[in-house]
Structures are given as structure tokens and as C-alpha cells.
Design an enzyme around this catalytic site. Structure first.
Site, PDB file in Angstrom:
ATOM      1  N   GLU A 189      -5.995  -8.733  -1.117  1.00 31.43           N
ATOM      2  CA  GLU A 189      -6.642  -8.993   0.116  1.00 31.43           C
ATOM      3  C   GLU A 189      -7.912  -8.572  -0.029  1.00 31.43           C
ATOM      4  O   GLU A 189      -8.414  -7.457  -0.525  1.00 31.43           O
ATOM      5  CB  GLU A 189      -6.085  -7.768   1.108  1.00 31.43           C
ATOM      6  CG  GLU A 189      -4.553  -8.061   1.704  1.00 31.43           C
ATOM      7  CD  GLU A 189      -4.184  -6.863   2.805  1.00 31.43           C
ATOM      8  OE1 GLU A 189      -5.210  -6.302   3.127  1.00 31.43           O
ATOM      9  OE2 GLU A 189      -3.059  -6.986   3.082  1.00 31.43           O
ATOM     10  N   GLU A 236       0.951  -1.206   0.031  1.00 31.79           N
ATOM     11  CA  GLU A 236       0.072   0.005  -0.213  1.00 31.79           C
ATOM     12  C   GLU A 236       0.941   1.337  -0.017  1.00 31.79           C
ATOM     13  O   GLU A 236       0.474   2.195   0.822  1.00 31.79           O
ATOM     14  CB  GLU A 236      -1.030  -0.081   1.118  1.00 31.79           C
ATOM     15  CG  GLU A 236      -1.830  -1.115   1.110  1.00 31.79           C
ATOM     16  CD  GLU A 236      -3.090  -1.185   2.192  1.00 31.79           C
ATOM     17  OE1 GLU A 236      -2.979  -0.582   3.073  1.00 31.79           O
ATOM     18  OE2 GLU A 236      -4.115  -1.954   1.932  1.00 31.79           O
TER      19      GLU A 236
END
Ligand SMILES: *[C@@H]1O[C@H](CO)[C@@H](O)[C@H](O)[C@H]1NC(C)=O
Ligand SMILES: *[C@@H]1O[C@H](CO)[C@@H](O)[C@H](O)[C@H]1NC(C)=O
Ligand SMILES: *[C@@H]1O[C@H](CO)[C@@H](O)[C@H](O)[C@H]1NC(C)=O
Ligand SMILES: *[C@@H]1O[C@H](CO)[C@@H](O)[C@H](O)[C@H]1NC(C)=O
Ligand SMILES: *[C@@H]1O[C@H](CO)[C@@H](O)[C@H](O)[C@H]1NC(C)=O
Ligand SMILES: *[C@@H]1O[C@H](CO)[C@@H](O)[C@H](O)[C@H]1NC(C)=O
Ligand SMILES: *[C@@H]1O[C@H](CO)[C@@H](O)[C@H](O)[C@H]1NC(C)=O
Ligand SMILES: *[C@@H]1O[C@H](CO)[C@@H](O)[C@H](O)[C@H]1NC(C)=O
Ligand SMILES: *[C@@H]1O[C@H](CO)[C@@H](O)[C@H](O)[C@H]1NC(C)=O
Length: 468
Positions: free
Chosen positions: A270, A123
């Protein structure tokens, strides 16, 4: 009675036949994120057995832990390993460092361990990771070059998982999908790299947070992938949506198309739904987590693949977050409740990631009780397992930050007597949390504190509370 029993046996036989038949025609491609944010988790060898029992097709880890990679040797699980954020600068600046990383973290395990992806950072393009933004693409290119040096670049892809916050637009209209303008200098070369190296765009997708953050605007069924028919039509594209996951993925499709790369494939790095949390975490329950993840498995193991409205029929690999409930993750209670398994290896709910088991064969689920917001008072008190050695310094820190927080437990204060450390510590947590909850403080304090709905006040001592 006998008839009922026969029916029961027959049902089970049918279920077995049905599931083995399904196992033959379904391409298993649902995997699991194996996070290690707990101090009570089983060792890698045991964890790999659990992954296999869940019929996971793949596993994603957050580093390149040699114990885990060794334990995965000889299994059929495909694996994503990760380059940690902190070393991106070094990797991007020096090809030797990158080569060394691959030499240390890939070569000793491959091909006995089926590493298929190196994820560079985690991220990175979120606003709080700004210090890494401009190392990202150079680091990905360096790792790609290293894999090429060892002739592994066709077998092992290079990518990076992004959060949905890479979009500037709201997902409520996918055709309007646009990447954030502050990361445009990174986004274009990133997508170019993914396209030209035939890698995939990895994304973390959490319908739970979309649903929580926009109360009332998204139905729970729509977020849980339970809706039977489309309820939203994008007025510009004309595409119809029956769930929020498709809306999120298509927003990315349109954003990439605007950059000139309409054909980059996806991988869901995810996704998941919390199976529990604090009193102020709504919709986090075993029932909802099981519903979401089972629906997800059905959606992404369908044969032929369903794809999304903008990309019908396309196959999309997905990893469920996470293998375990991880008791050391900071933040609100939900963060510690994303597991498919408890730390002792027991399933939180039945699930077969191959998609081969029909829902009706699973054990019944406890009904959800928190789909509506909790209303009432909450306090924050010392948790059962709290270590006394850590409590003192936590209380000192809290009371030191703002002396009014702990005024009542100073000599002469209304909560000073009885002078019991545990009572004082609970008071300090409640007082601090009640004051700073709106600033993002959660009732956790490294596991020392937990929420309660039982008023800990006594005699003339009133504990500050949070009113929901
Ligand atoms: C891996 O897959 C192959 C081919 O499908 C199969 O023959 C083999 O038994 C599997 N190995 C394990 C350890 O599951
Ligand atoms: C990056 O490289 C420098 C110089 O070689 C080294 O001192 C530093 O420890 C490295 N940083 C990390 C995070 O590995
Ligand atoms: C990389 O390694 C090679 C061979 O070991 C060496 O000649 C070269 O100077 C190194 N480059 C850097 C930038 O460290
Ligand atoms: C489209 O996205 C932009 C941001 O990129 C936003 O400003 C605009 O309001 C959005 N339009 C619609 C109709 O959602
Ligand atoms: C994306 O990759 C494809 C296949 O390699 C190539 O034909 C195409 O030109 C690339 N697109 C761009 C915009 O570079
Ligand atoms: C994307 O893929 C489609 C179908 O394979 C192809 O027709 C089109 O030319 C591709 N576009 C680009 C920009 O690569
Ligand atoms: C595993 O842990 C869960 C949650 O703490 C508990 O409910 C369950 O009984 C445990 N199972 C075993 C076999 O100990
Ligand atoms: C708290 O700190 C302020 C400023 O440092 C001081 O004036 C005040 O007397 C203190 N209050 C208590 C209760 O200690
Ligand atoms: C808490 O938030 C308020 C309002 O946003 C802000 O004024 C204050 O400085 C914050 N306090 C701390 C300790 O962060």
C-alpha cells in the site's frame, strides 16, 4: 488562430503516438488496493471495469470476497487476497482449517482468476495487534503447506503486509535500519520464511504521515517524489537520496541485511496520499495526491527499473491505496480521501497507472490551499447526511460519558433554548470534540459530524471550539 489549432491537434497526435509507444515498452506493474469501506460503492463488476480503465496491473483485496474474485475471472489483473487477522489463530493451529481456507477461497477461482499472493493478516506486527503476533509465521507456513498440497505453491506466494512501524530506528538514516526488538522473535522466522519460499516482503509506505509527523524536517517535494536531485546522503552507507520512499525501502533493506537476509525482494502493499481531509489535516489535496501518485507511477514503471540506492535496477511492484474514497472509514478526514475515484466512478484526478501517459496531457489540477497548517477556530457540527435515528443515541453516548460536556444544553443551560434537537446535537459534538480531540477523538462520529469554520454560536449560546 489556425496555427494554434494545428499545434494543438499535432500535440494530441504526438501524445497518442507517444503513449502507445510507451505502452509497448513499459512493464505495467502498478496496481490498486480495492477497499470496501463505503456504503455507496459500485458493485465488483463495475469496479473491475474501473480498474481496467485506470490500466491497473494488479489489485489487492482485504479478504477473499467471492463476488470480487468471480468478477476478476478472465481479466489480466494479478490479485492478492488476504486471510483476515481474526482467523490466524485457527489457521495456525490446524492444517485442516488452513486447507479448507485454500479450498474455499483459492481453488474455485484459480487459475481463471490470477491469484498470485495470499497475504496472511494485515499489519499484524503493529503494537495493537499483539494478540496475533505469534500466530503469524505458523499461519503463513500452514497456508504455504496447503498451497503445496494443491500444488499451487510455485504459482501463489505467501506473505504478510507490515507497516513501517516494524522498524525501531528512524528512517532518517537508512543504514541504521533495525527491526523493533519486541518483535524480534517473529521477525527472524518471518524473513527466513520469505527468503526460503522466494516470496517478497510486503510493506505499507505512507510518506504523507512521515511528512505530517515531522513538520519542517522533510520538504514537501521530497515527500511527493518531486525533488529532482538528491538532498540527503547517508553518512554511513554513502548512499544519496532524492525521495522519502527510497529512504523507507532502504531502511528495510538494511534491517533485513542485519538479520542475515540481504536478498529478500519487496512489494509495496500500500502507498498513497490523501486527496482531501479535515481543516486540521494539512497537505491533503487533489493536487498533492495527483502529484504523488503520478510520480510514483513514473518511478515504478521506469524501464529499466530504477530500484533504490541500496538496490539499484531492481523492479518493485506497487499497489496504490485506494480505488475509492471510502466514506465509512473511521478516524480523521484524510482516511476517507485516499481514492483514485469518487464512489460514482469519476476520477478524482487523471491518472494512467501503466505509466504510458505524459503528465502534460492531463487536465489542470486545482492548486493546493492547505500546504501550510490552517489557523483559526473550528467547530464540529451535525453533517448534512446524518441519520436522525442514529443521532439520538450518539448524543446520549457523548453526554453520558461526562456530564459537563452537555451541561449547556440541559434545561436552564445557556444553549437549552431553542430546544431544537439538531442544535443540541451539534453543541454536543463541538463540546465533546473540543475536549477530547487531544485524546484522539475525531470530528466524525460514524459520519454524523463534520468540521466547520463557521461559528454555530447564537445569542447567549457559545459553542466550544478547537483553536488551531
Ligand atoms: C491479457 O493479456 C494477453 C497477453 O498479453 C492478451 O492477449 C489478452 O488480450 C489480455 N486479456 C485481457 C482481457 O485484457
Ligand atoms: C476457531 O475455531 C474454534 C474451534 O473450532 C471455533 O469455535 C471458532 O469459531 C473459530 N474462530 C474463528 C474466528 O473462526
Ligand atoms: C484433519 O482431517 C483429517 C481427514 O479429514 C482427519 O483425519 C484429521 O483428524 C483432521 N485433523 C484435525 C486436527 O482436525
Ligand atoms: C540507530 O537506531 C537506533 C534504534 O535502533 C537508535 O537508538 C539510534 O539512535 C540510531 N542512530 C542513529 C545515528 O540514527
Ligand atoms: C536465502 O535463500 C537463498 C536462496 O534460496 C539461499 O541460498 C540462502 O541460503 C538463504 N539465506 C538464508 C540466510 O537462509
Ligand atoms: C544475495 O544476492 C547476491 C547477488 O545475487 C549474491 O551474490 C549473494 O550471495 C546473495 N546473498 C545471500 C546471503 O543469499
Ligand atoms: C461524481 O462525484 C464527484 C464528487 O462528489 C462530483 O464532483 C462529480 O460531479 C460526480 N460525477 C458524476 C458524473 O456524477
Ligand atoms: C455531574 O456528575 C457529578 C458526579 O456524578 C455530579 O456531582 C454533578 O452534580 C453532575 N453535574 C451535572 C451538571 O449534572
Ligand atoms: C484524555 O487524555 C488525558 C491526558 O493524556 C488523560 O489524562 C485522560 O484520562 C484522557 N481521557 C479519556 C476519556 O480518555
Amino acid at each position: 488562430m489556425a496555427q494554434i489549432k494545428h499545434f494543438f491537434v499535432l500535440s494530441i497526435l504526438l501524445a497518442i503516438i507517444f503513449s502507445s509507444f510507451n505502452a509497448l515498452i513499459v512493464t505495467a506493474q502498478v496496481g490498486v488496493c480495492y477497499g470496501q469501506g463505503g456504503n455507496n460503492l459500485p458493485p465488483p463488476s463495475k469496479s473491475i471495469q474501473y480498474l481496467q480503465k485506470l490500466n491497473a496491473a494488479s489489485v489487492k483485496i482485504y479478504d477473499a470476497d467471492s463476488n470480487i474474485l468471480n468478477a476478476l475471472k478472465g481479466t489480466n489483473l494479478t490479485i492478492s487476497i488476504m486471510v483476515k487477522n481474526e482467523i490466524l489463530a485457527n489457521i495456525s493451529s490446524n492444517q485442516n482449517i488452513s486447507d479448507q481456507w485454500v479450498q474455499t477461497n483459492v481453488l474455485p477461482f484459480y487459475p481463471q482468476t490470477k491469484i498470485t499472493t495470499v497475504l496472511v493478516g494485515n499489519e499484524i506486527l503493529s503494537p495493537w495487534n499483539k494478540q496475533y503476533w505469534f500466530y503469524l509465521v505458523p499461519a503463513m507456513k500452514a497456508i504455504y503447506q496447503s498451497l503445496k498440497n494443491f500444488r499451487l505453491h510455485s504459482a501463489i506466494k505467501v506473505s504478510t503486509p507490515l507497516s513501517m512501524d516494524c522498524l525501531e530506528s528512524s528512517i532518517s538514516r537508512p543504514s541504521n535500519g533495525t527491526f523493533r526488538s519486541d518483535i524480534s522473535k517473529v521477525m527472524k522466522p518471518l524473513v527466513h520464511f520469505l527468503n526460503s519460499s522466494k516470496s517478497s516482503f510486503f510493506v505499507d509506505i505512507y510518506p504523507y504521515f512521515e511528512w505530517v509527523m515531522k513538520p519542517g524536517s522533510i520538504s514537501l517535494d521530497y515527500a511527493l517524489l518531486s525533488a529532482k536531485s538528491a538532498s540527503f546522503k547517508d553518512p554511513v552507507s554513502g548512499l544519496s537520496y532524492a525521495n522519502i520512499v527510497d529512504q523507507m525501502l532502504d531502511s528495510l533493506v538494511f534491517a533485513m541485511t542485519k538479520l542475515g537476509y540481504p536478498n529478500v525482494s519487496f512489494s509495496i502493499a500500500e502507498t498513497g496520499w490523501p486527496n482531501g481531509g479535515d481543516y486540521d489535516d494539512i497537505g491533503a489535496s487533489i493536487y498533492n495526491a495527483a502529484t504523488y501518485n503520478r510520480n510514483l507511477v513514473k518511478k515504478f514503471t521506469a524501464k529499466p527499473p530504477l530500484g533504490t540506492p541500496a538496490r539499484p535496477g531492481v523492479s518493485i511492484p506497487v499497489n496504490i491505496f485506494a480505488l475509492y474514497n471510502e466514506n465509512q472509514k473511521p478516524g480523521p478526514g484524510i482516511e476517507r480521501h485516499f481514492g483514485l475515484l469518487y464512489p460514482n466512478g469519476t476520477n478524482v484526478y487523471d491518472i494512467d497507472l501503466s505509466g504510458g501517459t505524459p503528465d502534460w496531457t492531463y487536465n489542470p489540477l486545482p492548486q493546493p490551499t492547505n500546504n501550510e497548517p490552517y489557523k483559526g477556530k473550528i467547530w464540529c457540527v451535525v453533517s448534512k447526511g446524518a441519520k436522525w435515528s442514529q443521532l439520538q443515541s450518539a448524543v446520549d453516548t457523548i453526554c453520558g460519558q461526562d456530564n459537563s460536556t452537555c451541561a449547556a444544553i440541559q434545561p436552564g443551560g445557556s444553549c437549552y433554548k431553542p430546544n431544537w434537537f439538531l442544535l443540541h446535537a451539534s453543541y454536543a459534538f463541538s463540546s465533546y470534540w473540543a475536549r477530547y480531540r487531544n485524546n484522539g477523538t475525531t470530528c466524525f462520529f460514524n459520519g454524523l459530524a463534520v468540521e466547520t469554520t463557521k461559528d454555530p454560536s447564537y445569542m447567549s449560546c457559545q459553542f466550544p471550539s478547537v483553536n488551531l
